[in-house]
Enzyme design. Sequence first.
Site, mmCIF file in Angstrom:
data_model
loop_
_atom_site.group_PDB
_atom_site.id
_atom_site.type_symbol
_atom_site.label_atom_id
_atom_site.label_comp_id
_atom_site.label_asym_id
_atom_site.label_seq_id
_atom_site.Cartn_x
_atom_site.Cartn_y
_atom_site.Cartn_z
ATOM 1 N N GLY A 11 0.827 -1.204 0.000
ATOM 2 C CA GLY A 11 0.000 0.000 0.000
ATOM 3 C C GLY A 11 0.860 1.252 0.000
ATOM 4 N N ARG A 72 0.515 -5.515 -5.946
ATOM 5 C CA ARG A 72 0.617 -6.795 -5.248
ATOM 6 C C ARG A 72 1.213 -7.810 -6.219
ATOM 7 N NH1 ARG A 72 -0.199 -4.960 -0.114
ATOM 8 N NH2 ARG A 72 -2.110 -3.698 -0.017
ATOM 9 N N ASP A 103 4.947 -4.424 5.980
ATOM 10 C CA ASP A 103 5.296 -5.775 6.408
ATOM 11 C C ASP A 103 5.529 -6.717 5.235
ATOM 12 O OD1 ASP A 103 3.864 -8.654 7.225
ATOM 13 O OD2 ASP A 103 5.269 -7.889 8.709
ATOM 14 N N THR A 125 4.390 2.912 5.630
ATOM 15 C CA THR A 125 3.018 2.437 5.784
ATOM 16 C C THR A 125 2.287 3.342 6.760
ATOM 17 O OG1 THR A 125 1.638 0.666 6.708
ATOM 18 C CG2 THR A 125 3.897 0.779 7.489
ATOM 19 N N ASP A 127 -0.006 2.424 8.689
ATOM 20 C CA ASP A 127 -0.446 1.648 9.851
ATOM 21 C C ASP A 127 0.503 1.757 11.038
ATOM 22 O OD1 ASP A 127 -2.700 0.818 8.540
ATOM 23 O OD2 ASP A 127 -1.893 -1.131 7.955
ATOM 24 N N ASP A 129 3.032 -0.098 11.839
ATOM 25 C CA ASP A 129 3.064 -1.426 12.459
ATOM 26 C C ASP A 129 4.346 -2.207 12.187
ATOM 27 O OD1 ASP A 129 2.644 -1.799 9.753
ATOM 28 O OD2 ASP A 129 1.036 -3.260 9.991
ATOM 29 N N ARG A 171 -5.560 -2.823 9.988
ATOM 30 C CA ARG A 171 -6.024 -4.211 10.002
ATOM 31 C C ARG A 171 -5.572 -4.939 11.272
ATOM 32 N NH1 ARG A 171 -3.503 -5.969 5.638
ATOM 33 N NH2 ARG A 171 -1.818 -6.898 6.817
#
Length: 321
Positions: A11, A72, A103, A125, A127, A129, A171
């Site tokens: 992303g 992807r 990730d 990212t 996120d 994360d 997520r």
Amino acid sequence: MRKIGVLTSGGDSPGMNAAIRAVVRKAIFHEIEVYGVYGGYAGLITGNIKKLELGSVGDIIHRGGTMLQSARCPEFTTKEGQQKGIEQLREFGIEGLVVIGGDGSYRGAKALTELGFPCVGVPGTIDNDIPGTEFTIGFDTALNTVIDAIDKIRDTASSHERTFIIEVMGRDAGDLALWAGLAGGAETILIPEEKYDMNDIADKLRRGNERGKKHSIIVIAEGVGSGMDFARQLKEETNFDTRVSVLGHMQRGGTPTASDRVLASRLGAKAVELLLEDKGGRAVGIVQNRLVDYDIIEALNEKREMLDLLNLYKLSQELSI
């Protein structure tokens, strides 16, 4: 090392272009040739690789998204796909690769490293994360996008005396929801890392209503569940008038903040320095405002430090009584 490559994968996040720019210009400053891999790992497999010059990255530091594009690529999860990628890199004489992403992107870099090709991961990212770094490129911009939306939605919630559920990305990580909810004064924040009790939430809303509070904001990370499903459950429990706003991909776009531009520039340049020192198989990050690097394979096997996140979650509960 005389030639390096750079790609973005997974992303997109605001600030990726600033990181690309830093990689290219830092390398050229040290008389290293830089090649851009277009379309992520899919472009790597097909050889969609072009040499980048100083002008190639002009006028991009303030732009969201990624000039190298992203995609992807299920094929790259296989050993055959990874070997194809390495063959393409060697065809162009590329000796090291900077991978900017999250990730999944790191897992691709890890696979190449284990096959003997030196890679350095740069955390990009929204996120936030990635283990080993306190902040990732794009998180601050996405956070401000969400806060701006919360501020606007609160005006409508107040005018119509409604409870609004705002669903944000995240997520497996609740950083975006938690930081935005705390900064936006949300009454309730739901994150994947912590379980919630619908009865407790309903009781809090009722107490607020009894003391004259006419509206509420609830921020829910997508990893917790659907905002629409939660709104239906809350409606059944309280009979309050509820509305849902799913912010979606607007959180990924937009002009990167100054903080993200500076972070991306620092991390991108650090990645090049590591390759110049023949240090592949590393990832870069920032801890207490200091640049760090660590083994990319070990990083993916470790869990994120959760103490600060859980302390923030506790604080949000204490301030939203």
